[in-house]
Write a protein that holds these residues in place. Structure first.
Motif, PDB file in Angstrom:
ATOM      1  N   ARG A   8       0.812  -1.209   0.000  1.00 33.92           N
ATOM      2  CA  ARG A   8       0.000   0.000   0.000  1.00 33.92           C
ATOM      3  C   ARG A   8       0.843   1.256   0.000  1.00 33.92           C
ATOM      4  O   ARG A   8       0.413   2.307  -0.473  1.00 33.92           O
ATOM      5  N   ASN A   9       2.071   1.139   0.539  1.00 28.53           N
ATOM      6  CA  ASN A   9       2.934   2.319   0.628  1.00 28.53           C
ATOM      7  C   ASN A   9       3.790   2.515  -0.620  1.00 28.53           C
ATOM      8  O   ASN A   9       4.542   3.478  -0.702  1.00 28.53           O
ATOM      9  N   ILE A  10       3.706   1.558  -1.546  1.00 28.21           N
ATOM     10  CA  ILE A  10       4.455   1.714  -2.787  1.00 28.21           C
ATOM     11  C   ILE A  10       3.735   2.721  -3.681  1.00 28.21           C
ATOM     12  O   ILE A  10       2.540   2.616  -3.919  1.00 28.21           O
ATOM     13  N   THR A  11       4.484   3.680  -4.205  1.00 24.37           N
ATOM     14  CA  THR A  11       3.915   4.671  -5.109  1.00 24.37           C
ATOM     15  C   THR A  11       3.879   4.108  -6.520  1.00 24.37           C
ATOM     16  O   THR A  11       4.899   3.739  -7.081  1.00 24.37           O
ATOM     17  N   VAL A  12       2.679   4.029  -7.070  1.00 26.51           N
ATOM     18  CA  VAL A  12       2.522   3.503  -8.426  1.00 26.51           C
ATOM     19  C   VAL A  12       2.940   4.573  -9.415  1.00 26.51           C
ATOM     20  O   VAL A  12       2.480   5.717  -9.353  1.00 26.51           O
ATOM     21  N   GLN A  13       3.824   4.230 -10.329  1.00 21.73           N
ATOM     22  CA  GLN A  13       4.293   5.164 -11.344  1.00 21.73           C
ATOM     23  C   GLN A  13       3.526   4.935 -12.640  1.00 21.73           C
ATOM     24  O   GLN A  13       3.181   3.809 -12.989  1.00 21.73           O
ATOM     25  N   TYR A  14       3.283   6.034 -13.341  1.00 22.94           N
ATOM     26  CA  TYR A  14       2.571   5.963 -14.607  1.00 22.94           C
ATOM     27  C   TYR A  14       3.435   6.556 -15.718  1.00 22.94           C
ATOM     28  O   TYR A  14       4.278   7.428 -15.472  1.00 22.94           O
ATOM     29  N   ALA A  21      -5.729   8.062 -18.345  1.00 22.79           N
ATOM     30  CA  ALA A  21      -5.751   6.771 -19.040  1.00 22.79           C
ATOM     31  C   ALA A  21      -4.350   6.188 -19.222  1.00 22.79           C
ATOM     32  O   ALA A  21      -4.167   5.245 -19.988  1.00 22.79           O
ATOM     33  N   SER A  22      -3.367   6.738 -18.517  1.00 20.98           N
ATOM     34  CA  SER A  22      -1.977   6.321 -18.688  1.00 20.98           C
ATOM     35  C   SER A  22      -1.746   4.890 -18.214  1.00 20.98           C
ATOM     36  O   SER A  22      -2.366   4.415 -17.254  1.00 20.98           O
ATOM     37  N   CYS A  23      -0.821   4.220 -18.887  1.00 16.62           N
ATOM     38  CA  CYS A  23      -0.401   2.874 -18.461  1.00 16.62           C
ATOM     39  C   CYS A  23       0.518   2.976 -17.254  1.00 16.62           C
ATOM     40  O   CYS A  23       1.162   4.013 -17.021  1.00 16.62           O
ATOM     41  N   ARG A  24       0.574   1.897 -16.490  1.00 12.31           N
ATOM     42  CA  ARG A  24       1.528   1.841 -15.398  1.00 12.31           C
ATOM     43  C   ARG A  24       2.948   1.677 -15.945  1.00 12.31           C
ATOM     44  O   ARG A  24       3.159   1.003 -16.948  1.00 12.31           O
ATOM     45  N   LYS A  25       3.879   2.284 -15.249  1.00 15.80           N
ATOM     46  CA  LYS A  25       5.259   2.285 -15.696  1.00 15.80           C
ATOM     47  C   LYS A  25       6.058   1.212 -14.971  1.00 15.80           C
ATOM     48  O   LYS A  25       6.030   1.134 -13.746  1.00 15.80           O
ATOM     49  N   GLU A  26       6.748   0.392 -15.745  1.00 20.90           N
ATOM     50  CA  GLU A  26       7.619  -0.632 -15.181  1.00 20.90           C
ATOM     51  C   GLU A  26       9.019  -0.449 -15.750  1.00 20.90           C
ATOM     52  O   GLU A  26       9.235  -0.623 -16.946  1.00 20.90           O
ATOM     53  N   VAL A  27       9.941  -0.092 -14.888  1.00 21.83           N
ATOM     54  CA  VAL A  27      11.324   0.139 -15.304  1.00 21.83           C
ATOM     55  C   VAL A  27      12.211  -0.959 -14.750  1.00 21.83           C
ATOM     56  O   VAL A  27      12.170  -1.254 -13.545  1.00 21.83           O
ATOM     57  N   ASP A  96      12.140  -0.063 -20.336  1.00 18.49           N
ATOM     58  CA  ASP A  96      10.977   0.697 -19.884  1.00 18.49           C
ATOM     59  C   ASP A  96       9.739   0.196 -20.623  1.00 18.49           C
ATOM     60  O   ASP A  96       9.729   0.120 -21.852  1.00 18.49           O
ATOM     61  N   SER A  97       8.705  -0.136 -19.895  1.00 11.69           N
ATOM     62  CA  SER A  97       7.491  -0.689 -20.502  1.00 11.69           C
ATOM     63  C   SER A  97       6.669   0.363 -21.234  1.00 11.69           C
ATOM     64  O   SER A  97       5.785   0.021 -22.018  1.00 11.69           O
ATOM     65  N   CYS A  98       6.945   1.620 -20.988  1.00 11.14           N
ATOM     66  CA  CYS A  98       6.142   2.692 -21.582  1.00 11.14           C
ATOM     67  C   CYS A  98       6.561   2.977 -23.033  1.00 11.14           C
ATOM     68  O   CYS A  98       7.725   2.811 -23.404  1.00 11.14           O
ATOM     69  N   TRP A  99       5.586   3.408 -23.821  1.00 12.37           N
ATOM     70  CA  TRP A  99       5.832   3.832 -25.200  1.00 12.37           C
ATOM     71  C   TRP A  99       5.674   5.337 -25.268  1.00 12.37           C
ATOM     72  O   TRP A  99       4.583   5.871 -25.109  1.00 12.37           O
ATOM     73  N   CYS A 184      -4.393   1.133 -22.630  1.00 10.92           N
ATOM     74  CA  CYS A 184      -4.090   2.358 -21.893  1.00 10.92           C
ATOM     75  C   CYS A 184      -3.160   3.231 -22.715  1.00 10.92           C
ATOM     76  O   CYS A 184      -2.574   2.783 -23.699  1.00 10.92           O
ATOM     77  N   TYR A 185      -3.010   4.483 -22.284  1.00 12.62           N
ATOM     78  CA  TYR A 185      -2.179   5.444 -22.994  1.00 12.62           C
ATOM     79  C   TYR A 185      -0.713   5.236 -22.612  1.00 12.62           C
ATOM     80  O   TYR A 185      -0.370   5.228 -21.432  1.00 12.62           O
ATOM     81  N   GLY A 186       0.159   5.089 -23.631  1.00 12.94           N
ATOM     82  CA  GLY A 186       1.560   4.805 -23.365  1.00 12.94           C
ATOM     83  C   GLY A 186       1.903   3.351 -23.637  1.00 12.94           C
ATOM     84  O   GLY A 186       2.895   2.829 -23.135  1.00 12.94           O
ATOM     85  N   GLU A 187       1.075   2.692 -24.451  1.00 12.49           N
ATOM     86  CA  GLU A 187       1.277   1.291 -24.780  1.00 12.49           C
ATOM     87  C   GLU A 187       1.332   1.136 -26.294  1.00 12.49           C
ATOM     88  O   GLU A 187       0.601   1.788 -27.028  1.00 12.49           O
ATOM     89  N   CYS A 188       2.226   0.279 -26.765  1.00 16.28           N
ATOM     90  CA  CYS A 188       2.306  -0.031 -28.189  1.00 16.28           C
ATOM     91  C   CYS A 188       2.362  -1.544 -28.336  1.00 16.28           C
ATOM     92  O   CYS A 188       3.384  -2.169 -28.041  1.00 16.28           O
TER      93      CYS A 188
END
Length: 337
Positions: A8-14, A21-27, A96-99, A184-188
């Protein structure tokens, strides 16, 4: 603090925090991924540099303006596209999972990727045809295969490859940015229907590879018979022997380039049939795609081993002697060397 409270204390990055509508970011920040990022980036840079050397050499020096070298130039252009566009994008997605490149780039990059691959195999088919004519009829080769004819064949071939993959991506609703299906936005994500995968496998792999293998079987069979015939002739056949030996050696060198490509291409092509769809989000594809892409770095290295003209031209390019007047008319190698 238990695991639930920790999560719960982890900050989700987008990918795009300002977009709902942004996708979640996984680095991937593990040392192993960082090391892989560095290695693959070096491969990408080397691929661009080495293929630019090939392109510059053949384009600049008039002695290298031959039909066979035009095919090598075509192959180098395809390899350059891989190193300049395809490799960097794949490296970015690995870390980086984001596009971040937008919908238009998401539509164009797969087209460039597929185009470079099918243009490579088309160039290799032309190499096989070129060598077949050269070995089977070495004395009339220069009248049957000319720079003009080869230029037309290569132009038509690249245009046909472009139209072919434009049709495939269009019918899979990927070519037009408005047709892209993303969650979601940021996905290809590229999804290709399995029926098209099978069709593409036959058209861009099975048929070209079959043509290449058949032609090279004929080439070495003809070369063997010609060698026996020439050895039985004592007088008056030196010019035939010289021409045939030259073209047979050229066929052997270019055959190595072809079979190295096939060795890199087979894992990707065969594995494509085992999936219901092709998707850039899959973890299976990076391994096979990079095996295929690394071939774009290997080809110029093979040229440096096999061809005197490439080693000589590189010296002129690196030392900037190509900027001297009349450098384009320099003799890089002796005829039939």
């Amino acid at each position: 603090m238990d695991n639930t409270e920790y999560r719960r204390n982890i900050t989700v990055q987008y990918c795009f925090p300002d977009n709902n509508a942004s996708c979640r970011k996984e680095v991937q920040a593990d040392p192993a991924y960082i090391f892989l990022f560095i290695i693959l980036s070096c491969i990408s840079v080397c691929t661009v540099f080495l293929n630019l050397l090939v392109i510059t050499s053949i384009s600049h020096f008039k002695q290298l303006h031959t039909p066979t070298n035009l095919i090598i130039l075509s192959l180098a252009v395809a390899d350059l596209l891989v190193g300049l566009f395809v490799m960097p994008v794949n490296i970015m997605q690995l870390i980086d999972s984001c596009w971040y490149l937008g919908k238009m780039a998401c539509s164009v990059i797969p087209l460039i990727s597929f185009l470079s691959v099918v243009a490579s195999i088309f160039s290799l088919v032309l190499i096989a045809v070129d060598r077949y004519i050269a070995v089977c009829d070495p004395l009339l080769y220069h009248t049957r295969v000319t720079v003009c004819k080869m230029s037309i064949c290569l132009t038509l071939g690249w245009f046909s490859c472009l139209i072919y993959y434009t049709i495939i991506l269009y019918f899979n609703d990927h070519l037009t940015p408005a047709q892209l299906h993303t969650t979601c936005y940021g996905e290809c994500v590229l999804v290709v229907k399995h029926s098209w995968v099978v069709v593409d496998f036959v058209i861009s792999f099975v048929i070209p590879c079959s043509v290449i293998l058949v032609l090279y079987s004929l080439i070495f069979n003809v070369a063997r018979h010609q060698a026996k015939a020439i050895s039985a002739v004592i007088n008056g056949a030196s010019h035939i022997k010289k021409a045939n030996t030259y073209h047979t050696k050229a066929a052997t060198k270019l055959g190595t380039v072809i079979f190295v490509y096939l060795a890199c291409c087979i894992p990707y092509s065969i594995n494509s049939l085992s999936a219901e769809s092709l998707t850039t989000a899959s973890m299976v594809w990076p391994v096979f795609t990079w095996i295929l892409y690394i071939n774009s770095s290997v080809n110029p290295l093979l040229y440096s081993v096999f061809y005197v003209w490439f080693r000589a031209s590189v010296k002129y390019i690196v030392t900037c002697r190509i900027f001297e007047s009349s450098s384009s008319r320099l003799i890089l190698y002796s005829e039939h060397s």
